[in-house]
Design a protein around this motif. Structure first.
Motif, PDB file in Angstrom:
ATOM      1  N   LYS A 202       1.114  -1.351  -0.033  1.00 19.71           N
ATOM      2  CA  LYS A 202      -0.227   0.002  -0.305  1.00 19.71           C
ATOM      3  C   LYS A 202       0.576   1.093   0.358  1.00 19.71           C
ATOM      4  O   LYS A 202       1.788   1.164  -0.420  1.00 19.71           O
TER       5      LYS A 202
ATOM      6  N   TRP B  69      -8.395  -2.530  -5.783  1.00 17.67           N
ATOM      7  CA  TRP B  69      -6.527  -2.508  -4.622  1.00 17.67           C
ATOM      8  C   TRP B  69      -6.398  -1.091  -4.204  1.00 17.67           C
ATOM      9  O   TRP B  69      -5.647  -0.714  -3.342  1.00 17.67           O
TER      10      TRP B  69
ATOM     11  N   GLN C 246      -7.584   0.448  -2.129  1.00 15.83           N
ATOM     12  CA  GLN C 246      -7.208   0.063  -0.462  1.00 15.83           C
ATOM     13  C   GLN C 246      -5.635   0.715  -0.136  1.00 15.83           C
ATOM     14  O   GLN C 246      -5.858   0.980   0.969  1.00 15.83           O
ATOM     15  N   ALA C 247      -4.747   0.765  -1.534  1.00 19.44           N
ATOM     16  CA  ALA C 247      -3.453   0.963  -1.453  1.00 19.44           C
ATOM     17  C   ALA C 247      -3.272   2.850  -1.598  1.00 19.44           C
ATOM     18  O   ALA C 247      -2.690   3.181   0.033  1.00 19.44           O
TER      19      ALA C 247
END
Length: 883
Positions: free
Chosen positions: A604, A672, A675-676
């Protein structure tokens, strides 16, 4: 449109340079990423732009200024279209950049405009794909049509000539003129915002409403096509007036004294990618233009008969360069000879004239199967603006000394139809028939032309063999002739101190013109002799004579290589068995099929932080922290209300478009990315800050994805050493081409390579920066002199070369040798400082696996000295003898 390997690598190198320039500085990035100079194999020092007095221009000191060197036929303009997106993402950090595209003439400007405005043309298709179709192409003469809305929402490309901006008195150029139509761009400027220095109106009360001033506001990307035409005392000042964010020059022959050549593409690479025809089979005719033209016609007819056997439609075309009015073989004379009763009686439908006055090719599709045109008569092709890869034969009956004209015409016959190698070898070559005063006169001249078109001296000499005549004569066969060069000097050369062996190769006799001497050189001569002859000349003539002698030497010393003799050089490949089928191992064969989720292995953005005061992002890479400054988009400062508002979903979609991966589903990637981004949102960064830094965030996401893919590759690669299905089968081999060797540049060492498969090793460093011999070079010479080696090759990092699979893709061993006992010896040199690096440990492991699976294979990673104290020669000998 799929890019060729050299185009992909050129694009990647430019991107790497621009990214590094953002964090490390322009000069430092150039030193780290530029291709080495072809002669020294070292990266030259970065040069800042200067004025005509040689003084640096401070305003351009931190502006990237690089040249991309691509020979004629390599698709410079297509590459330029790709470079716009590359610069926008990696340096400008703009979704909709402003671009000034400079060309050398109005003719080329119109051609470029027509191509960029045609939505079916590959150039425009690339631009539309890169910028979602939001592209505006404008003529530099119509800049009044450029609106604020377009600048804010579209990628605007202005095509202009160098002459439009290159003038000392700015008041006499429309480029700098005050235009009321441009007033909206200036009246909305914020009163309290810092503005760049603008040219003022005569009363000094406000900015001049000029295109030059508009450029100062928006700091365009400047791309200069055919940049060798841009060299003048004013060029640096012109660039300064354009206020560029970056300057990219496209040229086959950059000015090496001022240019920063970032990328060097060779003619050998173009040929390996099937972009051009090679060699150019040269036939010199000493009996006048009628004979040259007759041979050229026969050659074209022969090629047409061969072309009928090809699956693709090809109609070979003969291009004739006539003399200007007043000459013996003018356009009219040649046309009448071809079509008249007393000449060849060729149908007039077959013959077209393309000159400034007669434009008979206008509206004709030369590629159409019902097109009858087979012969084109011209004088200087550039003025006529046509191009056709069906041109195979050049017949030059002109005595013109215009190098530019010959090079433009020769460039037309080099282009390969459909950019694909033909089945019949004769259609992979180009042909030139020229009127010559004596044998060898045009050989050196045409070698010089090929050099001017971006060929190295060796490439030019290699690719200009003399062809046997189609009509036999009683003279000496070209293959038996000795290369000869004839020079006329006003002073008799002093040969007192030249090597005695050269005296029989040099003849000096009085010329017909009183007070002059004819110097004839047959075969190769020593450097001392070259200098002695050149001393008889002065100024530019001295430089030209020295170059001609060096080119003559290159041609005279060419040896017939194993490749030219058709010697087969094959290497069994590391392969994998699938039942009865055996195929070479590629890394993707070891990976699990299907899509993957970055959330499983990718990190992340918790290593990313923003310094509000300095307006910089800091990226913690473990070993060091990289600082990246944000670039303010023009819309932010000058175009309020036109750029639109961002939602979080817009940012996610924008980022997904920048980091898209073919093996990751779109919805998975967006999830993703969200989330990162979460760690940055938890730190309190606003959506506005994330949007402003989106280009830097995208680059960091790409790095996280690359790290995750490396992890996956490492896991898959480990299975290579445990699978019983991994074999080296003598029936699955890689074969080095006996035609194409895609080197960027030949090794500059003054050494005759007696065993190399091609004329010289490619991309082989000769000396280090400290002047000492490069270690890889010393390894190469050790291989060449080893008595057990029959033939060897410098293996290149190119898809057409021999490779082993690695976790990240492929590795290309430095050298492959075939021993006299039939064994294959693979050698990967590494210095002591790199020998234990994890990447090289992995390379060594896969090389040793190949040798273990191959009873006739040897693998060695030598060093300066091994653990037993053996030098390079001894390590090679020990590996061969096994003791």
């Amino acid at each position: 449109m799929d890019l060729k390997d050299y185009q992909e690598k050129s694009l990647a190198r430019l991107a790497d340079f621009l990214r590094a320039a953002r964090s490390e500085g322009v000069a430092e990035a150039f030193d780290a990423h530029a291709h080495p100079d072809a002669k020294t194999m070292l990266v030259p020092e970065y040069r800042n732009l200067r004025n005509k007095d040689g003084q640096e221009l401070p305003s351009l000191r931190n502006v990237p200024y690089v040249a991309i060197r691509i020979p004629t036929g390599g698709g410079k303009t297509l590459m330029g279209a790709h470079f716009i997106r590359c610069a926008a993402d990696n340096w400008l950090e703009r979704d909709r950049p402003l671009v000034v595209w400079l060309v050398p003439s109005r003719t080329i400007k119109q051609q470029t405009l027509d191509a960029f405005k045609n939505r079916r043309h590959p150039y425009r298709q690339e631009l539309d794909a890169a910028f979602g179709g939001q592209v505006s192409v404008l003529d530099g003469d119509d800049i009044e049509q450029l609106t604020q809305q377009e600048l804010a929402t579209r990628t605007c490309i202005v095509i202009a000539t160098l002459a439009a901006a290159r003038v000392e008195n700015i008041d006499i150029r429309d480029f700098y003129a005050h235009k009321e139509a441009l007033e909206p761009h200036f009246i909305a400027l914020p009163k309290d915002a810092p503005l760049p220095d603008l040219e003022l109106t005569e009363d000094g009360k406000g900015p001049r409403f000029s295109f030059a001033n508009l450029l100062r506001l928006h700091r365009p990307l400047v791309i200069t096509d055919e940049a060798h035409n841009a060299t003048s005392d004013l060029s640096g000042v012109v660039y300064e007036r354009l206020a560029p964010s970056a300057i990219i020059e496209l040229t086959a022959t950059p000015d090496m004294s001022t240019s920063n050549v970032l990328v060097r593409v060779s003619a050998s690479q173009l040929f390996a990618e099937q972009m051009i025809k090679l060699p150019v089979m040269l036939e010199e005719h000493l009996d006048g233009w009628h004979v040259a033209l007759r041979h050229a016609l026969l050659r074209r007819q022969e090629l047409e008969e061969i072309a009928r056997k090809e699956t693709d439609y090809i109609r070979p075309i003969l291009l004739i360069q006539a003399e200007h009015k007043g000459g013996e073989a003018t356009v009219e004379t040649i046309y009448n000879y071809l079509t008249g009763e007393d000449g060849e009686r060729i149908s007039s439908e077959w013959v077209k004239i393309a000159t400034g006055d007669q434009r008979e090719l206008d509206g004709i599709d030369l590629f159409a199967e019902d097109c009858p045109v087979r012969i084109i008569i011209t004088m200087e092709a550039l003025k006529e603006g046509w191009d056709c890869s069906f041109a195979y034969v050049l017949c030059s009956v002109s005595g013109t000394k215009s190098a530019t004209a010959i090079e433009q015409l020769l460039g037309r016959v080099l282009r390969m139809p459909y950019a694909r190698m033909r089945t019949h070898p004769a259609l992979n070559k180009a042909y030139a028939h020229v009127v010559s005063p004596y044998f060898g006169a045009k050989a050196v001249e045409f070698t010089d032309h090929l050099e001017s078109m971006g060929f190295s001296r060796l490439e030019a000499a290699q690719n200009l063999p003399t062809q046997p005549p189609l009509i036999p004569d009683d003279g000496e066969h070209p293959a038996l002739r000795v290369e000869m060069l004839r020079l006329t000097a006003t002073k008799k050369p002093d040969l007192a101190n030249v090597p005695a062996g050269d005296l029989r190769n040099i003849t000096i006799k009085p010329a017909e013109e009183a007070g002059k001497f004819v110097v004839e050189v047959k075969g190769a001569i020593q450097p001392e002799s070259v200098k002695a002859i050149a001393k008889a000349f002065t100024g530019k003539a001295k430089e030209q004579v020295q170059t001609s002698l060096e080119q003559h030497n290159e041609r005279a010393t060419l040896r017939q290589t194993p490749a030219q003799k058709g010697v087969r050089f094959e290497v069994p490949q590391l392969s994998i068995k699938f039942g009865e089928r055996i195929v070479p191992v590629e890394n993707d064969l070891l990976m699990e099929d299907g899509f993957w989720n970055p959330a499983d292995t990718a990190g992340k953005l918790d290593s990313l932080s923003f310094n509000t005061r300095a307006q910089t992002w800091e990226i913690d890479l473990g070993e060091k922290t990289v600082t990246m400054s944000m670039v303010h988009e023009p819309e932010t400062d000058y175009l309020f209300g036109l750029a639109g508002d961002w939602e979080e979903s817009d940012l996610l979609i924008w980022l997904e478009n920048k980091v898209v991966q073919n093996d990751v589903r779109q919805e998975t990637m967006i999830e993703w990315i969200a989330q990162a981004l979460a760690p940055l949102k938890r730190k309190g960064y606003s959506l506005g800050q994330l949007v402003r830094g989106r280009f830097i965030i995208a680059r960091r996401l790409l790095q996280l994805l690359a790290d995750a893919k490396l992890q996956r590759g490492n896991q898959a690669h480990k299975s290579l050493f445990s699978l019983d299905s991994i074999v080296v089968d003598p029936g699955v081999v890689f074969r080095f081409s006996d035609l194409a060797y895609p080197m960027r540049s030949p090794c500059p060492a003054p050494l005759e390579w007696s065993k190399h498969y091609y004329a010289v090793p490619g991309d082989l460093p000769y000396r280090r920066r400290d002047g000492q011999l490069a270690e890889e070079y010393r390894c190469a010479t050790a291989i060449d002199r080893n008595p057990d080696v029959e033939v060897w090759v410098r293996n290149l990092a190119h898809p057409t070369q021999f490779r082993f699979p690695t976790a990240t893709g492929s590795t290309y061993p430095d050298f492959i040798a075939k021993l006299k006992d039939g064994r294959i010896f693979v050698i990967e040199y590494k210095g002591d400082d790199r020998y234990t690096h994890p990447k090289n440990v992995a390379k060594r492991a896969v090389g040793e696996l190949w040798a273990k699976k191959n009873p006739n294979g040897l693998y060695l990673m030598p060093r300066e000295r091994d653990d037993e104290g053996r030098d390079i020669d001894q390590q090679i000998a020990h590996a061969i003898l096994g003791n």
